[in-house]
Design a protein around this motif. Structure first.
Motif, PDB file in Angstrom:
ATOM      1  N   UNK A  47       0.781  -1.200  -0.176  1.00 19.66           N
ATOM      2  CA  UNK A  47      -0.158  -0.003  -0.147  1.00 19.66           C
ATOM      3  C   UNK A  47       0.778   1.274  -0.012  1.00 19.66           C
ATOM      4  N   UNK A  48       1.867   1.200   0.898  1.00 19.72           N
ATOM      5  CA  UNK A  48       2.763   2.315   0.828  1.00 19.72           C
ATOM      6  C   UNK A  48       3.364   2.554  -0.591  1.00 19.72           C
ATOM      7  N   UNK A  49       3.742   1.718  -1.322  1.00 22.82           N
ATOM      8  CA  UNK A  49       4.421   1.727  -2.555  1.00 22.82           C
ATOM      9  C   UNK A  49       3.545   2.414  -3.557  1.00 22.82           C
ATOM     10  N   UNK A  50       2.105   1.778  -3.429  1.00 25.13           N
ATOM     11  CA  UNK A  50       1.159   2.197  -4.193  1.00 25.13           C
ATOM     12  C   UNK A  50       0.778   3.758  -4.109  1.00 25.13           C
ATOM     13  N   UNK A  51       0.945   3.917  -2.935  1.00 22.10           N
ATOM     14  CA  UNK A  51       0.639   5.833  -2.289  1.00 22.10           C
ATOM     15  C   UNK A  51       1.760   6.421  -3.081  1.00 22.10           C
ATOM     16  N   UNK A  52       3.062   6.058  -2.865  1.00 25.04           N
ATOM     17  CA  UNK A  52       4.277   6.565  -3.552  1.00 25.04           C
ATOM     18  C   UNK A  52       3.987   6.817  -5.127  1.00 25.04           C
ATOM     19  N   UNK A  53       3.551   5.666  -5.703  1.00 27.19           N
ATOM     20  CA  UNK A  53       3.269   5.852  -6.913  1.00 27.19           C
ATOM     21  C   UNK A  53       2.466   6.978  -7.404  1.00 27.19           C
ATOM     22  N   UNK A  56       4.127  10.125  -7.159  1.00 25.29           N
ATOM     23  CA  UNK A  56       5.002  10.480  -8.329  1.00 25.29           C
ATOM     24  C   UNK A  56       4.358  10.870  -9.467  1.00 25.29           C
ATOM     25  N   UNK A  57       3.020  10.219  -9.912  1.00 23.70           N
ATOM     26  CA  UNK A  57       2.232  10.541 -10.972  1.00 23.70           C
ATOM     27  C   UNK A  57       1.716  11.974 -10.843  1.00 23.70           C
ATOM     28  N   UNK A  58       1.273  12.483  -9.558  1.00 17.74           N
ATOM     29  CA  UNK A  58       0.758  13.737  -9.330  1.00 17.74           C
ATOM     30  C   UNK A  58       1.657  15.016 -10.002  1.00 17.74           C
ATOM     31  N   UNK A  59       2.906  14.642  -9.976  1.00 21.37           N
ATOM     32  CA  UNK A  59       3.796  15.824 -10.620  1.00 21.37           C
ATOM     33  C   UNK A  59       3.716  15.866 -12.348  1.00 21.37           C
ATOM     34  N   UNK A  60       3.023  14.838 -12.631  1.00 14.47           N
ATOM     35  CA  UNK A  60       3.144  14.892 -14.355  1.00 14.47           C
ATOM     36  C   UNK A  60       1.862  15.620 -14.739  1.00 14.47           C
ATOM     37  N   UNK A  61       2.050  16.043 -16.181  1.00 19.95           N
ATOM     38  CA  UNK A  61       1.100  16.412 -16.670  1.00 19.95           C
ATOM     39  C   UNK A  61       0.438  15.846 -17.735  1.00 19.95           C
ATOM     40  N   UNK A  62       0.758  14.705 -18.165  1.00 24.94           N
ATOM     41  CA  UNK A  62       0.166  13.830 -19.481  1.00 24.94           C
ATOM     42  C   UNK A  62      -1.060  13.363 -19.169  1.00 24.94           C
ATOM     43  N   UNK A  63      -1.539  13.146 -17.840  1.00 25.76           N
ATOM     44  CA  UNK A  63      -2.932  12.523 -17.465  1.00 25.76           C
ATOM     45  C   UNK A  63      -2.852  11.113 -17.512  1.00 25.76           C
ATOM     46  N   UNK A  65      -1.288   7.687 -15.894  1.00 18.39           N
ATOM     47  CA  UNK A  65      -0.963   7.475 -14.599  1.00 18.39           C
ATOM     48  C   UNK A  65       0.634   6.888 -14.945  1.00 18.39           C
ATOM     49  N   UNK A  66       0.590   5.792 -15.609  1.00 18.57           N
ATOM     50  CA  UNK A  66       2.000   4.968 -15.569  1.00 18.57           C
ATOM     51  C   UNK A  66       3.130   5.903 -16.552  1.00 18.57           C
ATOM     52  N   UNK A  67       2.434   6.756 -17.404  1.00 18.00           N
ATOM     53  CA  UNK A  67       3.457   7.841 -17.985  1.00 18.00           C
ATOM     54  C   UNK A  67       3.948   8.675 -17.292  1.00 18.00           C
ATOM     55  N   UNK A  68       3.117   9.399 -16.212  1.00 18.89           N
ATOM     56  CA  UNK A  68       3.602  10.199 -15.327  1.00 18.89           C
ATOM     57  C   UNK A  68       4.549   9.477 -14.292  1.00 18.89           C
ATOM     58  N   UNK A  69       4.221   8.403 -13.949  1.00 22.18           N
ATOM     59  CA  UNK A  69       5.110   7.726 -12.909  1.00 22.18           C
ATOM     60  C   UNK A  69       6.635   7.398 -13.615  1.00 22.18           C
ATOM     61  N   UNK A  70       6.485   7.033 -14.903  1.00 19.35           N
ATOM     62  CA  UNK A  70       7.631   6.750 -15.546  1.00 19.35           C
ATOM     63  C   UNK A  70       8.846   7.947 -15.600  1.00 19.35           C
ATOM     64  N   UNK A  71       8.055   8.986 -16.163  1.00 23.49           N
ATOM     65  CA  UNK A  71       8.681  10.452 -16.285  1.00 23.49           C
ATOM     66  C   UNK A  71       9.423  10.764 -14.912  1.00 23.49           C
ATOM     67  N   UNK A  72       8.611  10.477 -14.044  1.00 20.20           N
ATOM     68  CA  UNK A  72       9.336  10.926 -12.438  1.00 20.20           C
ATOM     69  C   UNK A  72      10.438  10.131 -12.177  1.00 20.20           C
ATOM     70  N   UNK A  73      10.168   8.732 -12.361  1.00 20.82           N
ATOM     71  CA  UNK A  73      11.264   7.715 -11.963  1.00 20.82           C
ATOM     72  C   UNK A  73      12.436   7.864 -12.771  1.00 20.82           C
ATOM     73  N   UNK A  74      12.433   8.322 -14.149  1.00 16.07           N
ATOM     74  CA  UNK A  74      13.371   8.723 -14.959  1.00 16.07           C
ATOM     75  C   UNK A  74      14.250   9.753 -15.136  1.00 16.07           C
ATOM     76  N   UNK A  77      10.750  14.620 -15.388  1.00 16.50           N
ATOM     77  CA  UNK A  77      10.009  15.584 -14.663  1.00 16.50           C
ATOM     78  C   UNK A  77      10.693  16.338 -13.472  1.00 16.50           C
ATOM     79  N   UNK A  78      11.150  15.533 -12.709  1.00 20.15           N
ATOM     80  CA  UNK A  78      12.162  15.990 -11.591  1.00 20.15           C
ATOM     81  C   UNK A  78      12.651  14.737 -11.117  1.00 20.15           C
ATOM     82  N   UNK A  79      13.912  14.712 -10.557  1.00 26.63           N
ATOM     83  CA  UNK A  79      14.490  13.614 -10.063  1.00 26.63           C
ATOM     84  C   UNK A  79      13.967  13.187  -8.746  1.00 26.63           C
TER      85      UNK A  79
END
Length: 344
Positions: A47-53, A56-63, A65-74, A77-79
């Motif tokens: 559950x903590x891993x999901x909340x963290x995901x 991470x997605x909340x910092x994105x702008x693509x709409x 979910x997985x793409x925004x998480x991916x961009x955050x991790x790589x 968007x931001x390190x």
């Protein structure tokens, strides 16, 4: 490189063919209480891993979910990353590998099924398709070495087909596939052959070698962490257009960038030795060797894509340690003088 890898394998089979299981602890099943401990950590941490995901997605702008998480991790968007929660992935995967090791446990048991879907969720939230390969490829080889009769040709075909479907479906969620069949095939060939084509660009333009910065990146990262002024190479490489953009350069790139083309061949000879030694140990009912050999097959299968050996050495140290703990046996032995000592 294939020739040198084969020579390394033959040399290993010739020299070390009489290798045995020196430690009896590695020839018995791992401790169930340690496996359960891993399982509890992975389930409680999910559950903590999901909340963290979602964070991470909340910092994105693509709409997406997985793409925004991916961009955050790589770092697109931001390190950002999962931080300490990232250790839940090797714990969960190791738990699943250890459960598969017991051939008396049914693959349809609720424990294995639930653990598999938990690992699958961890893989998806980590967003890289390499995590799916890291889950499936070692699992297949653990089954092949412990339940050979179970893996028929039909089931192997289904497994490979299923893995391809997962690759395509997950890629579509990440927006990395074309809109039609032609686009899908183009992306597939880029993944399969793009690393070698991109490496040609390095081979043609590289004049200065870094002498260990890539191959021994893990040690540079450790020195950097404890205060030494050293440069640590980024695992995410610069893009090159072939003409499609790609930033993976096959297994050859790290060793070529460090020492030149000759070290590429030397590395392949060493890898041949490594895989064959592990295979020989695994055939001697060394269960820990079966686990490590199965993990190593992921490294081997990913050679077309990028280096998974020394570049990710810290990851394999973590997996090796987590998988080792259930095999450790501590006994208190009394000597003739009534002195107690610990034996592992």
């Amino acid at each position: 490189s294939m020739l040198l890898f084969s020579l390394g394998s033959i040399f290993s089979l010739t020299i070390f063919k009489n290798m045995g299981c020196k430690t009896k602890s590695f020839c018995v099943l791992p401790k169930n209480n340690i496996i359960k401990f891993y399982l509890y950590i992975a389930f409680i941490g999910l559950p903590f891993f999901i909340l963290r995901a979602y964070d991470l997605a909340s910092h994105g702008s693509t709409g997406n979910f997985l793409i925004d998480v991916r961009l955050s991790l790589t770092g697109g968007l931001s390190s950002q990353g999962y931080g300490t929660l990232g250790y839940l992935v090797p714990i969960a995967f190791s738990c699943f590998y250890l459960l598969l090791l017991n051939k008396k446990r049914s693959l349809k048991s609720p424990l294995i099924v639930c653990t598999f879907f938990m690992c699958l969720l961890y893989s998806i939230l980590s967003t890289g398709r390499t995590f799916l390969f890291l889950l499936f490829i070692p699992s297949l080889f653990i089954l092949a070495l412990t339940r050979a009769k179970y893996l028929t040709i039909k089931k192997n075909i289904i497994f490979v087909g299923g893995l391809f479907i997962v690759f395509v479906v997950f890629g579509s969620f990440l927006g990395k596939l074309g809109s039609d069949l032609h686009g899908l095939l183009s992306i597939f060939w880029i993944y399969l052959l793009g690393g070698i084509t991109a490496f040609q660009e390095l081979f043609s333009n590289q004049d200065i070698f870094t002498y260990g910065n890539y191959s021994f990146r893990t040690f540079y990262a450790i020195f950097k962490k404890i205060g030494f002024d050293v440069d640590v190479q980024n695992l995410i490489q610069e893009y090159v257009h072939i003409p499609y953009p790609t930033n993976v350069y096959s297994v050859f790139s790290s060793y070529f960038l460090d020492y030149g083309i000759y070290f590429v061949f030397i590395a392949q000879f060493i890898f041949g030795l490594f895989h064959s030694c592990l295979f020989l140990l695994s055939k001697k009912k060394n269960l820990y060797a079966i686990l490590i050999y199965s993990l190593s097959m992921y490294m081997l299968f990913m050679q077309f894509f990028q280096d998974q050996y020394f570049s990710l050495l810290s990851q394999w140290i973590i997996y090796g340690f987590i998988l080792l703990l259930p095999f450790v046996r501590i006994r208190i032995v009394k000597s003739p003088n009534n002195l107690k000592s610990l034996r592992f």
